[in-house]
Every structure is written in C-alpha cells, then in structure tokens.
Design an enzyme around this catalytic site. Sequence first.
Site, PDB file in Angstrom:
ATOM      1  N   GLU A   1      38.844 -10.519 -21.103  1.00 36.84           N
ATOM      2  CA  GLU A   1      38.682 -10.501 -20.336  1.00 36.84           C
ATOM      3  C   GLU A   1      38.210  -9.072 -20.445  1.00 36.84           C
ATOM      4  O   GLU A   1      38.084  -8.014 -20.628  1.00 36.84           O
ATOM      5  CB  GLU A   1      39.856 -10.190 -19.214  1.00 36.84           C
ATOM      6  CG  GLU A   1      40.170 -11.913 -19.120  1.00 36.84           C
ATOM      7  CD  GLU A   1      41.741 -11.658 -17.963  1.00 36.84           C
ATOM      8  OE1 GLU A   1      41.923 -12.691 -17.273  1.00 36.84           O
ATOM      9  OE2 GLU A   1      42.446 -10.475 -17.696  1.00 36.84           O
TER      10      GLU A   1
ATOM     11  N   ASP B   1      48.180 -10.126 -18.896  1.00 42.13           N
ATOM     12  CA  ASP B   1      47.252 -10.213 -19.408  1.00 42.13           C
ATOM     13  C   ASP B   1      46.707  -8.232 -18.547  1.00 42.13           C
ATOM     14  O   ASP B   1      45.932  -8.076 -19.121  1.00 42.13           O
ATOM     15  CB  ASP B   1      46.276 -11.083 -18.107  1.00 42.13           C
ATOM     16  CG  ASP B   1      45.836 -12.182 -19.317  1.00 42.13           C
ATOM     17  OD1 ASP B   1      46.717 -12.835 -19.991  1.00 42.13           O
ATOM     18  OD2 ASP B   1      44.984 -12.759 -18.657  1.00 42.13           O
TER      19      ASP B   1
ATOM     20  N   CYS C   1      50.122 -11.332  -9.511  1.00 45.25           N
ATOM     21  CA  CYS C   1      48.814 -10.210  -8.364  1.00 45.25           C
ATOM     22  C   CYS C   1      48.427 -10.854  -7.843  1.00 45.25           C
ATOM     23  O   CYS C   1      48.315 -12.292  -7.302  1.00 45.25           O
ATOM     24  CB  CYS C   1      48.035  -9.585  -9.469  1.00 45.25           C
ATOM     25  SG  CYS C   1      48.383  -8.930 -10.846  1.00 45.25           S
TER      26      CYS C   1
ATOM     27  N   SER D   1      38.171 -11.196 -15.906  1.00 46.44           N
ATOM     28  CA  SER D   1      39.522 -10.907 -14.932  1.00 46.44           C
ATOM     29  C   SER D   1      39.244 -11.481 -13.332  1.00 46.44           C
ATOM     30  O   SER D   1      38.380 -11.688 -13.019  1.00 46.44           O
ATOM     31  CB  SER D   1      40.598  -9.593 -14.468  1.00 46.44           C
ATOM     32  OG  SER D   1      41.297  -9.987 -13.503  1.00 46.44           O
TER      33      SER D   1
ATOM     34  N   CYS E   1      51.953 -17.258 -14.446  1.00 47.94           N
ATOM     35  CA  CYS E   1      50.891 -16.091 -14.710  1.00 47.94           C
ATOM     36  C   CYS E   1      49.726 -16.710 -15.621  1.00 47.94           C
ATOM     37  O   CYS E   1      49.793 -17.748 -15.662  1.00 47.94           O
ATOM     38  CB  CYS E   1      51.346 -15.560 -15.445  1.00 47.94           C
ATOM     39  SG  CYS E   1      52.276 -13.486 -13.834  1.00 47.94           S
ATOM     40  N   ASP E   2      48.563 -15.884 -15.777  1.00 44.69           N
ATOM     41  CA  ASP E   2      47.036 -16.349 -16.307  1.00 44.69           C
ATOM     42  C   ASP E   2      46.940 -17.589 -16.839  1.00 44.69           C
ATOM     43  O   ASP E   2      46.745 -18.393 -17.180  1.00 44.69           O
ATOM     44  CB  ASP E   2      46.333 -15.038 -16.807  1.00 44.69           C
ATOM     45  CG  ASP E   2      46.551 -14.652 -15.398  1.00 44.69           C
ATOM     46  OD1 ASP E   2      46.890 -14.118 -14.664  1.00 44.69           O
ATOM     47  OD2 ASP E   2      45.684 -13.491 -15.870  1.00 44.69           O
ATOM     48  N   LYS E   3      48.144 -17.775 -18.443  1.00 45.87           N
ATOM     49  CA  LYS E   3      47.762 -18.268 -19.327  1.00 45.87           C
ATOM     50  C   LYS E   3      48.875 -19.397 -19.229  1.00 45.87           C
ATOM     51  O   LYS E   3      49.075 -20.618 -20.312  1.00 45.87           O
ATOM     52  CB  LYS E   3      47.739 -17.570 -20.830  1.00 45.87           C
ATOM     53  CG  LYS E   3      46.443 -16.938 -21.008  1.00 45.87           C
ATOM     54  CD  LYS E   3      45.061 -17.196 -19.953  1.00 45.87           C
ATOM     55  CE  LYS E   3      44.599 -16.491 -20.472  1.00 45.87           C
ATOM     56  NZ  LYS E   3      44.241 -15.420 -18.830  1.00 45.87           N
TER      57      LYS E   3
END
Length: 612
Positions: A491, A81, A195, A517, A122-124
Amino acid sequence: MPVYRSRTTTHGRNMAGARGLWRATGMKDSDFGKPIIAVVNSFTQFVPGHVHLKDLGQLVAREIEAAGGVAKEFNTIAVDDGIAMGHDGMLYSLPSRELIADSVEYMVNAHCADAMVCISNCDKITPGMLMASLRLNIPTVFVSGGPMEAGKVVMHGKTHALDLVDAMVAAADDKISDEDVQTIERSACPTCGSCSGMFTANSMNCLTEALGLSLPGNGSTLATHLDRKRLFVEAGHLIVDLARRYYEQDDVKALPRTIASKQAFENAMTLDIAMGGSTNTVLHILAAAHEGEIDFTMADIDALSRRVPCLSKVAPAKSDVHMEDVHRAGGIMSILGELDKGGLLNRDCPTVHAETLGDAIDRWDITRTNSETVRKFYRAAPGGIPTQVAFSQEARWDELDTDRENGVIRSVEHPFSKDGGLAVLKGNLAIDGCIVKTAGVDESILKFSGPARVFESQDASVKAILANEVKAGDVVVIRYEGPKGGPGMQEMLYPTSYLKSKGLGKACALITDGRFSGGTSGLSIGHASPEAANGGTIGLVREGDMIDIDIPNRTISLRVSETELAARRAEQDAKGWYPTEVRKRNVTTALKAYAAFATSADRGAVRDLNVR
C-alpha cells in the site's frame, strides 16, 4: 439429499478413533448427529480491530450449541496494515489474504466441518475468509468485530474528528508542532475496532451486507456498542438453521455460491461505488469472485462505475464523517435503499437472513420502515471513552440522520456526484486497467497532465517527496510494487499522505502497480495492469514522459509513440523486467513462493499455477 460432511468423522465403526478424539474435545454421544460448525475467529493482540475478539468466538459457540449445533473454534492470523505500513512488513499484507483463505480451507476440510461463522474485521481477514467461504461453498455467516469510534480532540479551541490518517499526515507536516502531533496521535485511535473511516476493513465488512452473507448493521455498528452483541448472538442461531436447511432440506439458497451470485457481486460493487469504498475492495471482490467461479471482471466494474452515482462520502474523502455517522444515517441498508429506489440493485438475491435483499431493505431501511426497534438500532452512538472492550457502552443519538439531500447518505436525485466513487481507467499505460477512488479526487484535477517522476520503490518516492524533489504538476510513478514485483503489492499510504502534508494533494498525481490504503485520497491511481514485473507499460515510463489522465472519459495515456514504446519494450525484454536499482528488501522464501504464482491486480492478484 446432501449428507452432513461431519458424518465422515462421526459415524461408522471405522471412525471409533476419530470419535474418541472428538470426545476428548468435550463431545458426547448426543452430539454426533448434530451439525459441526466451525467458528473461524481471528483474535490477536497485535491489531486493534481484533483485540476484542478473544471471547466473542465462545459467545457465538454458546449460541450455536443452544440452537442444537456443535461449535468448534479456531483462529487465523491477522496483519495490521497500519502497523505494517512504511517498511518491509507491508510485503506480507496481501499474501496473508491467501494464507488466511488456505488456513480456513485446511481446518474446515481436514475436520469435515458442516458450516462456519467467520469472525473477521480488518483489511485482509474479511477478504481471506470470504474467498474461503466461496471456495468451500458450505453454509457461512459473517460477523465482523465492528468499526472503531472516531477520535475526538480539542485543539486551539476547536473540536476535531480524527482517524489514523490524520496522525500520519500531521507527523509529516513541518508546520505542526511536536506537541500537536502527539495530541493527535493519542486521540486518533481511541477504541478497539477497525479504523473509523471508509477504509478497506470497513468497506469489506459493508460489502458482506450487500453480498447477503452478513446481518444488517455488520458494516457500521460500532465495536464498542452493546447493539453489536446481538449480531454475534443471531449469527450463532442463524448458522445452525442454514446448516439444517441445506443438509436436511437440500436448500441450496443456504450456500455462499447461491447467495453471492454474479447479481449479488453486482450489488456489492454498486454499493462500493456509491459509498466511495477503498480501491482495495476491487482487488478483493475480483479474488472472491474467482474463488466462487463467478464471471465477474474489471469490465463489469467499469460498466457499473459509469451508471452508479456517489451517494455517501466518508473519511478520507470527507474528513469529518466516519462510520458512526453512516450508522446514524441508516447504515448500509439505507444506502442500498437509495440505490434500490433508483433501480440500481438486484432485489431478488437471497441473503442469509431474509428471503431476498429487497425484503431486507424494506425492513431495515430507516426511510421506509416504521419499526421502532430498527430505528433505535441505528441510533447507536459512540461512547467517547477509550476502551479495548467490546459491547462496553450503549449511547444513543437523539435523532437519526434522514436528510437525503444534504445528509451523510444522499438520494439518487441529490448525489454527491453523478459519477460514482470508483472508476476504471484504461489506455496504453494500463492496457488491462487501473483503479482510482474518484470520491477522494478534487474536481479541479479530474483531468490532469504532467511529467513523470519515476521511482522503482515506495521508499525512493517517499525520500524524494520529503526532500521536496516532487513539484506541483508532477505525476509520481511508483513501479515494481505489484503482486509479483513487490512482491506483495504494498500500500502506498505514506507517499500519498506525504504529498498531502507537503501541500501537493491537489497538485500532483500518483500512479502505481501497487495499491493504496483505504485511507488514501487525492489523484491516486493504483493496480496498473499488467504490472511492471509482468511486462506492463508502466515499466517503460521514463523520467519526464508526459502522462495524461482523464477520469471523466476513463482514460490514462503515456504520451509516447507506439514505435518508441516498441523499442523500449525490446530493450527491457533483453534486460529483464526487474528494477534497475538494487532495493534493500528482504524477500524471504515465503514471499518468493507467493510471487511465483501471483497474477496482476486486474485478476484480483489471485494465484495462478500457470503463471511463469
């Protein structure tokens, strides 16, 4: 008694061809009675959170085989992202969640796998795999790649802890020199891993602990630390045991839908509120509950948000605290431990690794265990050496952070705030609700009123902010950026970061039907539902309209009469619910297919074939 799914392709004369193909993958006669475990990896060199996963799938596979199973690895896609941010690449981020869930379903059902280990980060990717696990409802263990070490840099004689957001904010701040920006950029993301703050990836990996689908330490053990290897090793053995418990003993407590029950989702959301997790987690938790046919809605989240305090603040809410600090304070099990002491958890939910969550907390909470093994585990520290290699260091803190009055994790009696880190707001501007990360909102702006500055794309808002056209007291409204209207629900990290760099982080509000985010802080309100493209009131806001935000009372209102709103709605119905400005946006067939079935954020932005 359940029958191993894999017998469909491994038993019977008519499956001679399938067995022949299995043999070509390395299987032998002795393997055909064993559980076939899918190792669902997500290695890619595009994403720092996944760059170190290449060999970890085979590490898990070897442990599965040592435990008596057959391991078969495949890979899913993974979008970064941060790299996709600020351009049309972000249109693909949320839709990739559905693609990941579908691809796991396709592979597991096509090959009749019995169980799976999901290696996400990670995010998704974690949400997509979580959705798949609840959709398939076969034994599953999650083990993520782990968080990145926080960046460290010495500037002007002072040491600073850094992360990705610091680099973005610095780049837009004219008062910071090019040399300092470059120094921050080179130091912000020093290692492999997700992150380093309580952004979306780490939030979701923490929530898998509360759901009971991953091992203790999954959310907080650094990607670089040798201790993380144990999670992968244990996951390989554990999944074989879970498969045998279900298929050979008819133990439904080995299944995701039994483990991740409504009570477990309440635990996960309670944790999320207490630790001030990313607002994206709301989207993903709702979507996962939908896949598991669990009646968990925004109303449940609203109820929890009114009684759960904020017990931890991590970057971006507190810029000098990162996941490595949460781990030192006892990780997720210790946050759950404090919630448990306050009577805010369902202790009796089963987990993949313990009979109940309560049993797990009693063993793993550093404030109630005497185990030196557990205490040593949570002393795992950053190595301070830039690397893309997993398990490459074994540094330890000298002492744990057990201060529950002033430490990184607080007790219910000494919270950062009595109100939790997330809140659901409702009103005529968002009839079905919207979300704000209150952990990142300064107390001075918990109540805020101001004139609307209306933008019909993220790009237009960024241009105005950078041109100093947004002033203190304004309410920035960014619409037609929802799941359908974007499409893809981008985002809004750049607008919020630029507001901060312009000194407006505590002087403006931002409202959108898009999302934020996990790195966002400030009065940033997202997921406005219904979205503009679905006829939401956010699509009726006009330049200069007064908007009232009241977080303590959970309201958000457009100061326009119902008569005027009805007139505007009739006018918009005639025009169609589309942006008035032509946006330079390449919406491909793939994105159009997603938009055609996407629901608004209050339903998790899941697909609904009945959506028109």
